[in-house]
Scaffold this active site. Sequence first.
Site, PDB file in Angstrom:
ATOM      1  N   GLY A 144       0.844  -1.208   0.000  1.00 34.53           N
ATOM      2  CA  GLY A 144       0.000   0.000   0.000  1.00 34.53           C
ATOM      3  C   GLY A 144       0.875   1.252   0.000  1.00 34.53           C
ATOM      4  O   GLY A 144       1.911   1.278   0.663  1.00 34.53           O
ATOM      5  N   VAL A 184      17.651   8.404  -4.155  1.00 35.18           N
ATOM      6  CA  VAL A 184      18.243   8.776  -5.455  1.00 35.18           C
ATOM      7  C   VAL A 184      19.376   9.784  -5.243  1.00 35.18           C
ATOM      8  O   VAL A 184      20.492   9.611  -5.753  1.00 35.18           O
ATOM      9  CB  VAL A 184      17.154   9.361  -6.397  1.00 35.18           C
ATOM     10  CG1 VAL A 184      17.784   9.965  -7.648  1.00 35.18           C
ATOM     11  CG2 VAL A 184      16.149   8.267  -6.768  1.00 35.18           C
ATOM     12  N   ARG A 240       0.765  -4.844  -5.293  1.00 29.64           N
ATOM     13  CA  ARG A 240       0.958  -6.045  -4.478  1.00 29.64           C
ATOM     14  C   ARG A 240       1.125  -7.175  -5.497  1.00 29.64           C
ATOM     15  O   ARG A 240       0.168  -7.564  -6.138  1.00 29.64           O
ATOM     16  CB  ARG A 240      -0.260  -6.289  -3.582  1.00 29.64           C
ATOM     17  CG  ARG A 240      -0.557  -5.109  -2.632  1.00 29.64           C
ATOM     18  CD  ARG A 240      -1.643  -5.491  -1.631  1.00 29.64           C
ATOM     19  NE  ARG A 240      -2.248  -4.329  -1.000  1.00 29.64           N
ATOM     20  CZ  ARG A 240      -1.749  -3.709   0.061  1.00 29.64           C
ATOM     21  NH1 ARG A 240      -0.621  -4.103   0.598  1.00 29.64           N
ATOM     22  NH2 ARG A 240      -2.393  -2.672   0.590  1.00 29.64           N
ATOM     23  N   SER A 241       2.363  -7.667  -5.644  1.00 26.87           N
ATOM     24  CA  SER A 241       2.675  -8.570  -6.760  1.00 26.87           C
ATOM     25  C   SER A 241       2.433 -10.042  -6.426  1.00 26.87           C
ATOM     26  O   SER A 241       2.991 -10.571  -5.469  1.00 26.87           O
ATOM     27  CB  SER A 241       4.129  -8.380  -7.169  1.00 26.87           C
ATOM     28  OG  SER A 241       4.480  -9.325  -8.146  1.00 26.87           O
ATOM     29  N   ASP A 256       5.371  -5.265   5.750  1.00 29.14           N
ATOM     30  CA  ASP A 256       5.802  -6.640   6.039  1.00 29.14           C
ATOM     31  C   ASP A 256       5.849  -7.521   4.793  1.00 29.14           C
ATOM     32  O   ASP A 256       6.771  -8.324   4.630  1.00 29.14           O
ATOM     33  CB  ASP A 256       4.961  -7.265   7.168  1.00 29.14           C
ATOM     34  CG  ASP A 256       3.472  -7.165   6.930  1.00 29.14           C
ATOM     35  OD1 ASP A 256       3.056  -6.580   5.904  1.00 29.14           O
ATOM     36  OD2 ASP A 256       2.703  -7.680   7.768  1.00 29.14           O
ATOM     37  N   GLY A 257       4.889  -7.356   3.878  1.00 24.67           N
ATOM     38  CA  GLY A 257       4.890  -8.155   2.641  1.00 24.67           C
ATOM     39  C   GLY A 257       6.136  -7.858   1.810  1.00 24.67           C
ATOM     40  O   GLY A 257       6.749  -8.765   1.226  1.00 24.67           O
ATOM     41  N   THR A 296       4.586   2.398   5.401  1.00 21.00           N
ATOM     42  CA  THR A 296       3.204   1.918   5.516  1.00 21.00           C
ATOM     43  C   THR A 296       2.476   2.806   6.518  1.00 21.00           C
ATOM     44  O   THR A 296       3.046   3.164   7.552  1.00 21.00           O
ATOM     45  CB  THR A 296       3.121   0.447   5.994  1.00 21.00           C
ATOM     46  OG1 THR A 296       1.779   0.192   6.470  1.00 21.00           O
ATOM     47  CG2 THR A 296       4.076   0.127   7.133  1.00 21.00           C
ATOM     48  N   ASP A 325       0.280   1.853   8.431  1.00 17.16           N
ATOM     49  CA  ASP A 325      -0.176   1.048   9.571  1.00 17.16           C
ATOM     50  C   ASP A 325       0.754   1.092  10.785  1.00 17.16           C
ATOM     51  O   ASP A 325       0.344   0.721  11.879  1.00 17.16           O
ATOM     52  CB  ASP A 325      -0.348  -0.418   9.150  1.00 17.16           C
ATOM     53  CG  ASP A 325      -1.520  -0.617   8.204  1.00 17.16           C
ATOM     54  OD1 ASP A 325      -2.288   0.337   8.012  1.00 17.16           O
ATOM     55  OD2 ASP A 325      -1.668  -1.724   7.666  1.00 17.16           O
ATOM     56  N   ASP A 376       2.950  -0.931  11.492  1.00 20.55           N
ATOM     57  CA  ASP A 376       3.027  -2.281  12.068  1.00 20.55           C
ATOM     58  C   ASP A 376       4.364  -2.962  11.773  1.00 20.55           C
ATOM     59  O   ASP A 376       4.394  -4.098  11.289  1.00 20.55           O
ATOM     60  CB  ASP A 376       1.852  -3.138  11.566  1.00 20.55           C
ATOM     61  CG  ASP A 376       1.804  -3.218  10.053  1.00 20.55           C
ATOM     62  OD1 ASP A 376       2.476  -2.409   9.383  1.00 20.55           O
ATOM     63  OD2 ASP A 376       1.097  -4.101   9.532  1.00 20.55           O
ATOM     64  N   ARG A 436     -25.582  11.581  18.868  1.00 19.52           N
ATOM     65  CA  ARG A 436     -25.435  10.250  18.252  1.00 19.52           C
ATOM     66  C   ARG A 436     -24.207   9.491  18.751  1.00 19.52           C
ATOM     67  O   ARG A 436     -23.243  10.085  19.236  1.00 19.52           O
ATOM     68  CB  ARG A 436     -25.288  10.414  16.732  1.00 19.52           C
ATOM     69  CG  ARG A 436     -26.623  10.554  16.065  1.00 19.52           C
ATOM     70  CD  ARG A 436     -26.487  10.728  14.578  1.00 19.52           C
ATOM     71  NE  ARG A 436     -27.812  10.722  13.988  1.00 19.52           N
ATOM     72  CZ  ARG A 436     -28.114  11.245  12.809  1.00 19.52           C
ATOM     73  NH1 ARG A 436     -27.179  11.836  12.085  1.00 19.52           N
ATOM     74  NH2 ARG A 436     -29.337  11.187  12.347  1.00 19.52           N
ATOM     75  N   GLY A 468      -5.987  -0.553   8.976  1.00 14.81           N
ATOM     76  CA  GLY A 468      -5.105  -1.359   9.813  1.00 14.81           C
ATOM     77  C   GLY A 468      -5.559  -2.800   9.722  1.00 14.81           C
ATOM     78  O   GLY A 468      -6.296  -3.275  10.574  1.00 14.81           O
ATOM     79  N   ARG A 469      -5.101  -3.462   8.655  1.00  6.94           N
ATOM     80  CA  ARG A 469      -5.550  -4.834   8.394  1.00  6.94           C
ATOM     81  C   ARG A 469      -5.165  -5.781   9.531  1.00  6.94           C
ATOM     82  O   ARG A 469      -5.937  -6.607   9.947  1.00  6.94           O
ATOM     83  CB  ARG A 469      -4.920  -5.306   7.081  1.00  6.94           C
ATOM     84  CG  ARG A 469      -5.528  -6.534   6.514  1.00  6.94           C
ATOM     85  CD  ARG A 469      -4.904  -6.881   5.188  1.00  6.94           C
ATOM     86  NE  ARG A 469      -3.572  -6.299   5.041  1.00  6.94           N
ATOM     87  CZ  ARG A 469      -3.037  -5.907   3.908  1.00  6.94           C
ATOM     88  NH1 ARG A 469      -3.721  -6.010   2.803  1.00  6.94           N
ATOM     89  NH2 ARG A 469      -1.817  -5.418   3.867  1.00  6.94           N
ATOM     90  N   ALA A 508     -11.872   9.410  22.060  1.00 15.32           N
ATOM     91  CA  ALA A 508     -12.846   8.336  21.776  1.00 15.32           C
ATOM     92  C   ALA A 508     -13.269   7.647  23.071  1.00 15.32           C
ATOM     93  O   ALA A 508     -12.493   7.560  24.026  1.00 15.32           O
ATOM     94  CB  ALA A 508     -12.225   7.319  20.828  1.00 15.32           C
ATOM     95  N   LYS A 528     -23.673  12.742  28.348  1.00 20.44           N
ATOM     96  CA  LYS A 528     -22.790  12.847  27.177  1.00 20.44           C
ATOM     97  C   LYS A 528     -23.648  13.064  25.940  1.00 20.44           C
ATOM     98  O   LYS A 528     -24.632  12.343  25.736  1.00 20.44           O
ATOM     99  CB  LYS A 528     -22.014  11.541  26.977  1.00 20.44           C
ATOM    100  CG  LYS A 528     -20.682  11.515  27.663  1.00 20.44           C
ATOM    101  CD  LYS A 528     -19.935  10.246  27.270  1.00 20.44           C
ATOM    102  CE  LYS A 528     -18.688  10.135  28.126  1.00 20.44           C
ATOM    103  NZ  LYS A 528     -17.464  10.229  27.421  1.00 20.44           N
ATOM    104  N   GLN A 535      -7.423   7.794   4.090  1.00 23.67           N
ATOM    105  CA  GLN A 535      -6.324   7.757   5.078  1.00 23.67           C
ATOM    106  C   GLN A 535      -4.956   7.552   4.437  1.00 23.67           C
ATOM    107  O   GLN A 535      -3.934   7.770   5.066  1.00 23.67           O
ATOM    108  CB  GLN A 535      -6.565   6.607   6.072  1.00 23.67           C
ATOM    109  CG  GLN A 535      -7.802   6.786   6.899  1.00 23.67           C
ATOM    110  CD  GLN A 535      -8.245   5.484   7.562  1.00 23.67           C
ATOM    111  OE1 GLN A 535      -7.808   5.154   8.639  1.00 23.67           O
ATOM    112  NE2 GLN A 535      -9.124   4.737   6.909  1.00 23.67           N
TER     113      GLN A 535
HETATM  114  O1  F6P Z   1      -1.269  -0.103   3.379  1.00 24.04           O
HETATM  115  C1  F6P Z   1      -1.866  -0.685   4.465  1.00 24.04           C
HETATM  116  C2  F6P Z   1      -3.344  -0.707   4.258  1.00 24.04           C
HETATM  117  O2  F6P Z   1      -3.822   0.602   4.107  1.00 24.04           O
HETATM  118  C3  F6P Z   1      -4.096  -1.431   5.340  1.00 24.04           C
HETATM  119  O3  F6P Z   1      -4.341  -0.672   6.474  1.00 24.04           O
HETATM  120  C4  F6P Z   1      -5.341  -1.833   4.600  1.00 24.04           C
HETATM  121  O4  F6P Z   1      -5.929  -2.933   5.189  1.00 24.04           O
HETATM  122  C5  F6P Z   1      -4.826  -2.172   3.248  1.00 24.04           C
HETATM  123  O5  F6P Z   1      -3.662  -1.400   3.068  1.00 24.04           O
HETATM  124  C6  F6P Z   1      -5.790  -1.927   2.126  1.00 24.04           C
HETATM  125  O6  F6P Z   1      -5.194  -2.337   0.938  1.00 24.04           O
HETATM  126  P1  F6P Z   1      -5.815  -2.126  -0.495  1.00 24.04           P
HETATM  127  O7  F6P Z   1      -5.683  -0.678  -0.845  1.00 24.04           O
HETATM  128  O8  F6P Z   1      -5.002  -2.998  -1.373  1.00 24.04           O
HETATM  129  O9  F6P Z   1      -7.238  -2.531  -0.400  1.00 24.04           O
END
Ligand code: F6P
Length: 324
Positions: free
Chosen positions: A14, A27, A75-76, A106-107, A129, A131, A133, A166, A174-175, A190, A216, A256
């Site tokens: 991503g 570069v 994503r290859s 990570d990928g 990334t 995330d 992570d 509401r 954040g997968r 929150a 609230k 995001q």
């Molecule tokens: O890059 C990380 C991320 O934004 C994750 O948080 C999200 O789950 C994923 O990529 C979404 O990927 P795609 O754009 O391929 O659906």
Amino acid sequence: MKAIKNIAVLTSGGDAPGMNAGIRAVVRTGIYNDLNVFGIRRGYDGLVKGEIVPMDAKSVANIIQRGGTMLKTARSEEFKTYEGRKQAYENIQKLGIDALIVIGGDGTFTGASKFIEEFDIPIIGMPGTIDNDLAGTDFTIGYDTAINTVVDAVDKIRDTAESHDRVFVIEVMGRDSGLIALRSGISTGAEAVLIPELNVDYDAIMKRLDKSRKNKSSRIIIVAEGDKEGGEVVADKIKENFPHYDVRLSILGHIQRGGRPSCMDRVLASRLGVASVEGLLQGRRGEMAGLICGQVQFTPFNKAIKHIDKINENLTRIVEILSL
Ligand code: F6P
């Protein structure tokens, strides 16, 4: 060890704001050190297909302030196969490329590790990334910009939530990681944050909502995309438990990932870009350059992809204490 004269950079997975600043830094640091620098388009996909172009100082002018990645990303699936990686190796051999710098998550590093194992290519990684992570760096490139985008959106939702009395369930990206949810949850006040790394006690959250101050006007529940239930189910559960609440769901989605990188992300990417090229020239391989407590540090790919220690349970406690 073979001297490095030609290097190539790619972005993979991503996209994240600040990747362009990272490409620019790689570069220009390469050129500063008399190296020839190539750009690989569309991540590992472009490596397999031979989409490799020479870069010069001018080719990265006027990109530091732009979101996305000028090299494009993907994503290859092909690179996950041995045949794909062999083709990629042949492509870099043809151009005499001695080493790679890969910017991603990570990928990206898992793919890089396989490539090193099979073809002995020197590779250094940069954490790119939204995330956050990855271990081995306090923050990843893109995270700061993304959480500020989330904070801006949640503040706006809070305005309308207050006006209508509401409850909003807001799903953020954040997968596999709740780090966007956690930090944006604290900074928007929150009422609860749900993340995949921690087992969620829904009963406790429902009790908390029930016990919370009756006067609230609004309540915000931030749910990380990777939470085992997800925003939609959480919103339904709240409706079921509290039929008198007016509940809405908002999924922030890909907004995001875009936008001008923050100053933090530009500086982080610039520092890590310089460090990555210098690290390669010093003989480093198979490591990610990160920033820990303001200092550049290198972490082996297999350790960088394990982020679980980054979840500071004290932060979830803070959400609870401050949501009175
Ligand atoms: O890059 C990380 C991320 O934004 C994750 O948080 C999200 O789950 C994923 O990529 C979404 O990927 P795609 O754009 O391929 O659906």
